[in-house]
Scaffold this active site. Structure first.
Site, PDB file in Angstrom:
ATOM      1  N   LYS A  75     -28.060 -11.339 -10.687  1.00 41.63           N
ATOM      2  CA  LYS A  75     -30.142 -12.059 -10.735  1.00 41.63           C
ATOM      3  C   LYS A  75     -30.341 -11.526 -11.791  1.00 41.63           C
ATOM      4  O   LYS A  75     -31.281 -12.282 -11.702  1.00 41.63           O
ATOM      5  CB  LYS A  75     -30.044 -11.381  -9.174  1.00 41.63           C
ATOM      6  N   ASP A 111     -35.485 -16.380  -2.887  1.00 35.22           N
ATOM      7  CA  ASP A 111     -35.138 -15.479  -1.957  1.00 35.22           C
ATOM      8  C   ASP A 111     -36.452 -15.205  -0.831  1.00 35.22           C
ATOM      9  O   ASP A 111     -36.983 -15.191  -0.114  1.00 35.22           O
ATOM     10  CB  ASP A 111     -34.619 -14.054  -3.038  1.00 35.22           C
ATOM     11  N   ALA A 137     -37.287  -0.804  -3.325  1.00 35.94           N
ATOM     12  CA  ALA A 137     -37.636  -1.528  -4.194  1.00 35.94           C
ATOM     13  C   ALA A 137     -36.485  -1.929  -5.342  1.00 35.94           C
ATOM     14  O   ALA A 137     -36.799  -1.921  -7.151  1.00 35.94           O
ATOM     15  CB  ALA A 137     -38.039  -0.102  -5.234  1.00 35.94           C
ATOM     16  N   GLY A 138     -35.826  -2.012  -4.993  1.00 40.67           N
ATOM     17  CA  GLY A 138     -34.277  -3.185  -5.851  1.00 40.67           C
ATOM     18  C   GLY A 138     -35.562  -4.310  -5.765  1.00 40.67           C
ATOM     19  O   GLY A 138     -36.190  -4.594  -5.112  1.00 40.67           O
ATOM     20  N   ALA A 140     -34.467  -7.014  -4.328  1.00 40.81           N
ATOM     21  CA  ALA A 140     -35.237  -7.924  -2.912  1.00 40.81           C
ATOM     22  C   ALA A 140     -35.889  -7.788  -2.838  1.00 40.81           C
ATOM     23  O   ALA A 140     -37.045  -8.762  -1.807  1.00 40.81           O
ATOM     24  CB  ALA A 140     -34.033  -8.017  -1.443  1.00 40.81           C
TER      25      ALA A 140
HETATM   26  P1  NAP Z   1     -31.044  -3.282  -4.465  1.00 46.70           P
HETATM   27  O1  NAP Z   1     -31.070  -3.706  -5.969  1.00 46.70           O
HETATM   28  O2  NAP Z   1     -29.200  -2.593  -5.170  1.00 46.70           O
HETATM   29  O3  NAP Z   1     -32.076  -2.417  -3.891  1.00 46.70           O
HETATM   30  C1  NAP Z   1     -31.107  -1.669  -2.887  1.00 46.70           C
HETATM   31  C2  NAP Z   1     -32.075  -0.783  -2.343  1.00 46.70           C
HETATM   32  O4  NAP Z   1     -32.032  -0.154  -1.118  1.00 46.70           O
HETATM   33  C3  NAP Z   1     -32.816   0.036  -3.154  1.00 46.70           C
HETATM   34  O5  NAP Z   1     -34.269   0.402  -2.777  1.00 46.70           O
HETATM   35  C4  NAP Z   1     -32.442   1.544  -2.724  1.00 46.70           C
HETATM   36  O6  NAP Z   1     -33.258   2.927  -2.905  1.00 46.70           O
HETATM   37  C5  NAP Z   1     -31.944   0.434  -1.059  1.00 46.70           C
HETATM   38  N1  NAP Z   1     -31.036   1.821  -0.557  1.00 46.70           N
HETATM   39  C6  NAP Z   1     -30.074   1.578  -1.191  1.00 46.70           C
HETATM   40  N2  NAP Z   1     -29.468   2.921  -0.373  1.00 46.70           N
HETATM   41  C7  NAP Z   1     -29.961   3.516   0.084  1.00 46.70           C
HETATM   42  C8  NAP Z   1     -30.231   4.732   1.586  1.00 46.70           C
HETATM   43  N3  NAP Z   1     -29.134   5.715   1.770  1.00 46.70           N
HETATM   44  N4  NAP Z   1     -30.804   4.914   1.356  1.00 46.70           N
HETATM   45  C9  NAP Z   1     -32.311   4.547   1.226  1.00 46.70           C
HETATM   46  N5  NAP Z   1     -32.453   3.940   0.279  1.00 46.70           N
HETATM   47  C10 NAP Z   1     -31.623   3.197   0.687  1.00 46.70           C
HETATM   48  O7  NAP Z   1     -30.508  -4.102  -3.320  1.00 46.70           O
HETATM   49  P2  NAP Z   1     -30.728  -5.970  -3.114  1.00 46.70           P
HETATM   50  O8  NAP Z   1     -30.999  -6.612  -4.073  1.00 46.70           O
HETATM   51  O9  NAP Z   1     -32.549  -5.527  -4.036  1.00 46.70           O
HETATM   52  O10 NAP Z   1     -30.809  -5.958  -1.445  1.00 46.70           O
HETATM   53  C11 NAP Z   1     -31.227  -5.072  -0.376  1.00 46.70           C
HETATM   54  C12 NAP Z   1     -30.580  -5.402   0.470  1.00 46.70           C
HETATM   55  O11 NAP Z   1     -31.182  -6.639   0.649  1.00 46.70           O
HETATM   56  C13 NAP Z   1     -29.661  -5.599   0.945  1.00 46.70           C
HETATM   57  O12 NAP Z   1     -29.473  -4.675   2.244  1.00 46.70           O
HETATM   58  C14 NAP Z   1     -29.207  -6.672   1.093  1.00 46.70           C
HETATM   59  O13 NAP Z   1     -28.587  -7.272   1.525  1.00 46.70           O
HETATM   60  C15 NAP Z   1     -30.640  -7.494   1.426  1.00 46.70           C
HETATM   61  N6  NAP Z   1     -30.754  -8.569   0.818  1.00 46.70           N
HETATM   62  C16 NAP Z   1     -30.711  -9.228   1.855  1.00 46.70           C
HETATM   63  C17 NAP Z   1     -30.881 -11.279   1.388  1.00 46.70           C
HETATM   64  C18 NAP Z   1     -30.852 -11.698   2.729  1.00 46.70           C
HETATM   65  O14 NAP Z   1     -30.656 -13.695   2.448  1.00 46.70           O
HETATM   66  N7  NAP Z   1     -30.991 -12.006   4.394  1.00 46.70           N
HETATM   67  C19 NAP Z   1     -31.694 -11.198   0.322  1.00 46.70           C
HETATM   68  C20 NAP Z   1     -31.350 -10.519  -0.989  1.00 46.70           C
HETATM   69  C21 NAP Z   1     -30.921  -8.773  -0.004  1.00 46.70           C
HETATM   70  P3  NAP Z   1     -32.657   4.143  -4.434  1.00 46.70           P
HETATM   71  O15 NAP Z   1     -34.382   2.763  -4.913  1.00 46.70           O
HETATM   72  O16 NAP Z   1     -33.911   4.955  -3.612  1.00 46.70           O
HETATM   73  O17 NAP Z   1     -31.246   3.920  -5.001  1.00 46.70           O
END
Ligand code: NAP
Length: 290
Positions: A75, A111, A137-138, A140
């Protein structure tokens, strides 16, 4: 490989577990039943490694793939590879939907819209006028935060495991925050002066594994708050279980997935999309994966 008709696809890495093809093809079947122009439309999935994305996007464009959904990990990288990006997607720093134009793909981000629709569908709550906590803070989290600000949330509390990533997110949001009060919070101890009601969103990956704990201590959330976890598989994370036990209304991210997908399909077809059909197809596809 040659593709006939009007092609749509989701690309990501890994991609095998994506339920987008089932969801979108079900909605296309509904369109086909009432409008023969959609008879040759199909939605596929492709596993594209991040190293191949720069090469793959022009090939999809050349093959006239009419629309693409981008999922993890493409993305952000795609922003630098496409012709045009709509302003909201630029603010979100990510694109999840590409629309074919002759000169190149237009990038959109559905999103944030999906989340807002999901909150309304499942919890009857809006960002407008609400206090909001987003954990993560990723990509999403950033889409959610931009959407919450653009919709006029009053306070936006942001917490994340890595402080540096949290600071970077807040730095990016400050220029658009206007009347929204932005506040960094610790995920270990939430502020004691939280308003009585609001929206808590988990936008971390913590909860994807069934044994994962909740990202914050739910006991610290006042009883008028509603809780949304973007994770939908597993359907009930530790955060949702604890929030329910604490008496809070909860919902998982399936409604967001469906609404962001429907918005993409609307951009490609210029038609109103049947979200109930997409939701049923998504639920059935998830059952098949058990
Ligand atoms: P991303 O950019 O990889 O960000 C991951 C986030 O999760 C970061 O804030 C990271 O913290 C945190 N994290 C990962 N492992 C962790 C742990 N063990 N303990 C605490 N924090 C942790 O991913 P993303 O694209 O933002 O997606 C995040 C979530 O949203 C995923 O679960 C994804 O499946 C979900 N999502 C759902 C939809 C939907 O349509 N329902 C759409 C998009 C995303 P750090 O910065 O500390 O690494």
């Amino acid at each position: 490989m040659e593709f006939k008709g009007v092609c749509l696809a989701v690309i990501g890495h890994p991609i095998a577990h994506s339920i987008s093809p089932e969801m979108h093809n079900a909605a296309l079947d509904v369109l086909k039943a009432v409008d023969t122009r959609f008879n040759d439309w199909s939605y596929y999935r492709f596993d594209i490694h991040p190293d191949q994305l720069a090469e793959a996007l022009p090939l999809f464009h050349k093959q006239k793939f009419h629309g693409l959904n981008l999922t993890i990990p493409h993305k952000v990288q795609a922003l630098g590879l496409i012709k045009e990006i709509e302003p909201r997607a630029k603010l979100m720093g990510a694109v999840n939907t590409l629309v074919w134009h002759k000169a190149g793909y237009l990038g959109m981000n559905t999103d944030g819209h999906g989340l807002e629709q999901g909150l309304w569908r499942d919890l009857k709550i809006k960002f407008t006028g609400s206090a909001v906590i987003i954990i993560g803070a990723g990509g999403a989290a950033r889409s959610a935060a931009v959407q919450a600000i653009l919709s006029g949330c009053t306070q936006l509390y942001l917490g994340n495991r890595s402080p540096a990533r949290l600071e970077a997110l807040i730095h990016n949001l400050k220029p658009i925050a206007k009347k929204t009060q932005l506040q960094a919070i610790s995920i270990d101890s939430l502020p004691l002066d939280l308003p009585n009601s609001g929206i808590l969103v988990n936008a971390t990956a913590l909860g994807l594994k069934p044994e994962d704990p909740a990202p914050i201590d739910i006991e610290q959330i006042p009883s008028g708050w509603k809780v949304y976890d973007m994770i939908y598989n597993p359907p009930e994370t530790a955060m949702l279980k604890q929030a329910k036990a604490h008496g809070l209304e909860v919902a998982n991210g399936l409604s967001m997935l469906v609404a962001q997908g429907a918005r993409s399909l609307e951009a490609w077809t210029n038609k109103t999309i049947d979200k109930a059909t997409m939701l049923n197809a998504a639920r059935n596809a998830l059952k098949q994966q058990l």
